[in-house]
Design an enzyme around this catalytic site. Structure first.
Site, PDB file in Angstrom:
ATOM      1  N   ASP A  87       0.863  -1.187   0.000  1.00 15.92           N
ATOM      2  CA  ASP A  87       0.000   0.000   0.000  1.00 15.92           C
ATOM      3  C   ASP A  87       0.895   1.230   0.000  1.00 15.92           C
ATOM      4  OD1 ASP A  87      -0.134   1.061   3.125  1.00 15.92           O
ATOM      5  OD2 ASP A  87       0.091  -1.115   2.965  1.00 15.92           O
ATOM      6  N   GLU A 179      -7.693   5.142  12.202  1.00 18.04           N
ATOM      7  CA  GLU A 179      -6.541   5.017  13.099  1.00 18.04           C
ATOM      8  C   GLU A 179      -6.617   5.897  14.329  1.00 18.04           C
ATOM      9  OE1 GLU A 179      -2.758   5.244  11.103  1.00 18.04           O
ATOM     10  OE2 GLU A 179      -3.612   4.584   9.199  1.00 18.04           O
TER      11      GLU A 179
END
Length: 283
Positions: A87, A179
């Site tokens: 990613d 997150e």
């Protein structure tokens, strides 16, 4: 030579009084027993050692472990996964996609690439459009993710992602990267995340992938409603996934080195076969 003038007696007293505390301090240090001085020194060294281990050694000890398995991309790969991917975002800089395809000829080819597309309600990743196009052109299964901001309206974030990302057949479902909790309560955070997921699912016709760390998932997204979404777990420097629920992708390190990318890159595995990964893509 000019003779020195005698110092008046009242000034001598002030000078003497100003120096006396220092003398007392030095005297007290010299009079400290050796055993006490040594004990204090050991306590300081011990505190430093514990802090260094907790914040420097333990979190990254997996990097220095001897590799008894299969090594590639600068790390010891987790056993036994056949589908690997990366990613990326603007942090990886300019990517040489021609060199990146060299991984296709190795024992551990990279099959998929997730790319950061958006963040919050108005911040787009400047490398997304080019990387998204190049990924398909060079034969990678591609995906796009949105970095969730707790302080921004979730529907505004969803609409921004929808305007930015045009998914097509063969692409992976959209990804929500969660997150941070911000100042929201756990209930408020869960509600806002669900609103984003529902709006994006309604638009693309597939359930989005939910990305978050092992600790964040078990602490804040432990409601069963989030178990219905494909889970991409971030769990670094461990030999295996400790999450007991179902998961689809595992981001196992952030220090991978791959051809065509100068900076460290996140490495991932898919929990299944290549055929199963292709079944997960948009039809």
């Amino acid at each position: 030579m000019t003779p020195r003038k005698p110092v008046p007696s009242h000034k001598k007293k002030r000078i003497a009084s100003s120096r006396s505390p220092r003398k007392k301090k030095k005297k007290s240090l010299r009079n400290m027993p050796n055993w006490l001085r040594n004990t204090l020194a050991l306590l300081v060294v011990g505190a430093f050692s514990v802090t260094f281990y907790c914040f420097v050694i333990r979190p990254y000890s997996y990097r220095w472990k001897e590799c008894y398995g299969q090594k590639a991309y600068g790390i010891c790969l987790p056993c036994c996964y056949e589908v690997h991917g990366i990613d990326i975002s603007h942090y990886q800089g300019v990517i040489d996609w021609g060199k990146l395809t060299q991984s296709h000829e190795t024992d551990f080819p990279l099959h998929f690439v997730f790319m950061k597309a958006t963040e919050g309600g108005d911040h787009g990743d400047e490398t997304f459009e080019k990387n998204f196009e190049e990924a398909r052109k060079h034969g990678f299964i591609r995906g796009a993710y949105h970095f969730f901001s707790p302080k921004t309206d979730p529907l505004k974030q969803a609409e921004f992602f929808i305007r930015t990302v045009k998914l097509s057949q063969g692409d992976l479902p959209p990804v929500l990267d969660v997150e941070v909790r911000g100042k929201k309560t756990k209930a408020e955070l869960q509600q806002n995340i669900k609103r984003w997921l529902d709006r994006v699912e309604d638009h693309y016709g597939v359930k989005p992938i939910l990305y978050t760390s092992y600790k964040f998932k078990t602490s804040y997204l432990d409601d069963p409603i989030f178990n219905d979404y494909p889970y991409w777990i971030a769990h670094y420097y461990v030999d295996s996934v400790r999450y007991e629920g179902k998961w689809h992708f595992w981001q196992h390190t952030d220090i991978g080195t791959v051809p065509g990318i100068e900076h460290d890159v996140d490495l991932n595995v898919f929990n299944g076969t290549l055929e199963e990964l292709q079944q997960l893509t948009i039809k």
